[in-house]
Each structure stands twice: as structure tokens, then as C-alpha cells.
Design an enzyme around this catalytic site. Structure first.
Site, PDB file in Angstrom:
ATOM      1  N   TYR A 142       0.821  -1.213   0.000  1.00 43.84           N
ATOM      2  CA  TYR A 142       0.000   0.000   0.000  1.00 43.84           C
ATOM      3  C   TYR A 142       0.858   1.267   0.000  1.00 43.84           C
ATOM      4  CZ  TYR A 142      -3.980  -3.041   1.116  1.00 43.84           C
ATOM      5  OH  TYR A 142      -4.948  -4.021   1.086  1.00 43.84           O
ATOM      6  N   LYS A 192       4.031 -15.234   1.600  1.00 47.13           N
ATOM      7  CA  LYS A 192       4.036 -16.099   0.426  1.00 47.13           C
ATOM      8  C   LYS A 192       5.500 -16.285   0.012  1.00 47.13           C
ATOM      9  CE  LYS A 192       0.922 -16.813  -2.307  1.00 47.13           C
ATOM     10  NZ  LYS A 192       0.258 -18.095  -2.666  1.00 47.13           N
ATOM     11  N   ASP A 249      -4.857  -7.417   5.795  1.00 47.65           N
ATOM     12  CA  ASP A 249      -6.119  -6.779   5.433  1.00 47.65           C
ATOM     13  C   ASP A 249      -7.151  -7.861   5.068  1.00 47.65           C
ATOM     14  OD1 ASP A 249      -7.884  -4.777   4.838  1.00 47.65           O
ATOM     15  OD2 ASP A 249      -6.788  -3.990   3.108  1.00 47.65           O
ATOM     16  N   ASP A 253     -10.397  -9.756   7.523  1.00 45.24           N
ATOM     17  CA  ASP A 253     -11.797  -9.754   7.086  1.00 45.24           C
ATOM     18  C   ASP A 253     -12.369 -11.169   7.092  1.00 45.24           C
ATOM     19  OD1 ASP A 253     -11.930  -7.054   6.884  1.00 45.24           O
ATOM     20  OD2 ASP A 253     -12.444  -6.979   4.756  1.00 45.24           O
TER      21      ASP A 253
END
Ligand code: NAD
Length: 368
Positions: A142, A192, A249, A253
Site C-alpha cells: 500500500y 508467500k 487486510d 476480514d
């Protein structure tokens, strides 16, 4: 002695509605527990853009740097969707996180017993769940450069960059290990590393911090996509999960759905300690401004209320009062009080935002 200071930024959509209930609870702690705060209120997001032409004014930013903690509602909404990217409401929130250097985002996912049947997963999978996701918040994709939409040949290309330094990984790893020591003493780090160099570095650095400083804490590593599956399959295997900005993020959720509703999830974003020893801190619900229900008195204020409970615990050393507030919420849910997002049966009348506030205040009174 001066009172601890709190900056309240209600923001947009349901932000002001849920924050109004938190303000009542702050007043209750002042009146009934002698716990007084110097509270100031200001604008953020679209509300700030409407007045100042920017989603966070320099003056508000300066206030946020001075206070002991910031409590934010939510930002954004369709009215602002066509604004230039640089002044979108979300930029106000990102500026707060970046300039306060809030690198550790704590997102607990706790399943209150009364809501275990509400989850999309089976009761035995979620009942008693208590996990903490620590998301790196000030770096990664981001924020990484280069970023933008560029011309390349006869088409455009959109670019974002995942970038992590060793020190950025180290400090968030320490936050996760410290938390784990006060909880179930287990950390699972997710990245990852199979396909991303930033993931390889992440894994190496978390392991090194563990081996050198936190060998007493159990550490495991998992690929973030497998982590998403495991969160749905058997979430109770986790205690603390530490992961980067993007994966955090998404995974938080997913965790939201384990507990039933986005309207239940609080968060804390912590930075380095200030001169008074308190960490720089911003508390906010995980949910957004929910434009679909804004202005209708339907919003669940619990995520915002539990965010204030986290402020009591992590910024103001009031763990017992935080527990008092969490238990009041638990009691109200056990009594069957539900906002619309927590309703299971058609035909039942949901509690409004203010009625949920009333019930929690009554449970607080009963706790005395
Ligand atoms: P959202 O979280 O606002 O809403 C998603 C769904 O959950 C909606 O159906 C909404 O009604 C429901 N919901 C959310 N909070 C609730 C609550 N407290 N009580 C009851 N129901 C609740 O996410 P979205 O719809 O993707 O985004 C709406 C706006 O919010 C966008 O502008 C987005 O950019 C912004 N946003 C802001 C934040 C933030 O301020 N931290 C976070 C996410 C999204």
C-alpha cells in the site's frame, strides 16, 4: 494530575452514529468510575474534505500527534468516490497511520458465546475462539514505490510495489511475540515465501527475531493462502497471527466472518512508545462507513465500543475497566439484544444503535 487525552474523529457514514454511543460510555466512566478524559473532537475523511478540501487537515494531524490516543469511526462513502485519489477520504486515515508510524495493527477475533450460532461456520469451530491478528500497517504494497498507472506501448499498466525492510519486519514481529507472551504463547507468521522475495525475507527475519529474543514462544510459518483456508477450517489452532499489510487486510476480514459480523470487530494500531511510555495509538472499528445503512440508526456500535475497551487496556493501563466494558457487551448479547446485523430470525425487531448503547450502559450500571 492531568487527565489522559483522547482525540475523537467520528468521520463519515455510520462513523458519527457509532461514536455517539462511545461518547456516552466515555462519559459513564468519568461519572461512575472517576476515569476522566480530556476529549477533543475533530474531522476526518469526507467530513474533513467538505470543510477543508483535504481528508485530514495539518491542524488535526498535529493534534493526533499530541494526544494519548486517537479514536476513529470510519471514513468514505459514495459521495467521495469520484474525488482525486490524493484527497479521497481513505487518504486521511492512511496519513494518520503513516505519520504516527503505527506499524502494528492488532485485530482480535473473539467469538462471544451468544453469537456462536450466528457464524457461517459450525458452533464447535468458533465457540470460544480468541485469536489476535497482528497486521503490519505502515509499509508493504500500500506504500511501496514505484506505484501508479503508466503508459506502456499502446496500453496502460497499473503498478504497486511490495517492499519490506528488515527493521520493519523486526519491529512488528516483536509486537506479535510480546502479545503472544501475554496470551497463548504461540505465533504463526504468514507470507508467500513460495512466490515472493519479500516473503522469503519476512520468514527469515521473523525466525531470527524469534531465535534471538523469543525462543520461549512457539513459532510456526504458513503461506498466507493456506492460512486463509486454515482460518475457515479450524481457527482455534491459532493464537497470534503476524502478517504483512495486504495479507493482514484480507485475513482479518476472513476472521471477521468467523465472529459473525463486521459490526463486532475492534482494532488497535500501535506505534513506538511516546515520552510518557504510552504507545502512539489509534483505535478504530474494522468496518467501514457502511453507506447502505448510514443515517438509519441501524449500525451496530459494538466494534467501536470494543475499540474503546482496547484503548482502556493498551493506552490507559485500565485492563480491569476494559474487562468490565467487554463483559457488559457479553451480557447484553447473552440477554438477546441484537442490532440488525446480528439478527437470525426474520420478524424479530432489531435494537437500534442507540438502544444497543442504552443496553450496554445499563449492563455497566449493573456491574457496579
Ligand atoms: P463496510 O464495512 O462499510 O460495509 C460492509 C457491509 O457490512 C455493509 O453491508 C454494511 O452495512 C455492513 N456493516 C459494516 N459495519 C457495520 C456495523 N457497524 N453495523 C452493521 N452493519 C455493518 O465496507 P464497504 O461497504 O466495502 O465500504 C463502504 C465505505 O467505507 C467505502 O467508502 C470504503 O472505502 C470505506 N471503508 C472505510 C474503512 C475505514 O474507515 N477504516 C474500512 C473499510 C471501508
Amino acid at each position: 494530575m492531568t487527565n489522559p487525552s483522547l482525540l475523537i474523529l467520528p468521520g463519515d457514514g455510520i462513523g458519527p452514529e457509532v461514536m455517539a454511543q462511545v461518547t456516552r460510555i466515555i462519559d459513564w466512566f468519568g461519572a461512575k468510575r472517576g476515569l476522566k478524559f480530556d476529549v477533543t473532537e475533530d474531522l476526518v475523511g469526507g467530513a474533513a474534505y467538505d470543510v477543508h478540501g483535504v481528508p485530514l487537515s495539518d491542524a488535526t494531524m498535529a493534534k493526533a500527534q499530541e494526544v494519548d490516543a486517537v479514536l476513529l469511526g470510519a471514513v468514505g462513502g459514495p459521495k467521495y468516490d469520484s474525488l482525486d485519489f490524493s484527497v479521497k477520504p481513505e487518504r486521511g486515515l492512511l496519513r494518520l497511520r503513516k505519520e504516527m508510524d503505527l506499524y502494528a495493527n492488532l485485530r482480535p477475533a473473539q467469538c462471544f458465546d451468544a453469537l456462536a450460532d450466528f457464524s457461517s461456520l459450525k458452533r464447535d469451530v468458533v465457540a470460544g475462539l480468541d485469536i489476535m491478528i497482528v497486521r503490519e500497517l505502515t509499509s508493504g504494497i500500500y506504500f511501496g514505490e514505484p506505484r501508479g498507472i503508466f503508459e506502456e506501448g499502446n496500453e496502460r499498466v497499473g503498478i504497486n510495489t511490495q517492499r519490506y525492510t528488515e527493521s520493519e519486519i523486526e519491529r512488528v514481529a516483536r509486537s506479535a511475540f510480546e502479545l503472544a507472551r501475554r496470551r497463548g504463547n504461540k505465533v504463526c507468521s504468514m507470507e508467500k515465501a513460495n512466490v515472493m522475495e519479500s516473503g522469503i525475507l519476512w520468514r527469515e527475519v521473523v525466525q531470527k527475531v524469534h531465535d534471538e529474543e523469543y525462543a520461549d514462544v512457539e513459532l510456526t510459518h504458513m503461506y498466507a493462502d493456506a492460512g486463509g483456508m486454515q482460518l475457515c477450517r479450524w481457527p482455534k489452532q491459532f493464537d497470534v497471527i503476524v502478517t504483512d499489510n495486504l495479507f493482514g487486510d484480507l485475513l482479518s476480514d476472513v476472521a471477521a466472518m468467523l465472529t459473525g459480523s463486521l459490526g463486532m470487530l475492534p482494532s488497535a494500531s500501535l506505534g513506538a512508545p511516546m515520552a510518557n511510555g504510552r504507545p502512539k495509538a489509534l483505535y478504530e472499528p474494522v468496518h467501514g462507513s457502511a453507506p447502505d445503512i448510514a443515517g438509519q440508526g441501524k449500525a451496530n456500535p459494538i466494534a467501536c465500543i470494543l475499540s474503546f475497551a482496547m484503548a482502556l487496556r493498551y493506552s490507559f493501563d485500565q485492563g480491569d475497566e476494559a474487562t468490565r466494558l467487554e463483559k457488559a457487551v457479553e451480557q447484553v448479547l447473552a440477554d438477546g439484544v441484537r442490532t440488525a446485523d446480528l439478527m437470525q430470525a426474520e420478524g424479530d425487531t432489531p435494537a437500534s444503535t442507540a438502544e444497543m448503547g442504552d443496553a450496554i450502559l445499563a449492563a455497566l450500571d449493573a456491574s457496579l
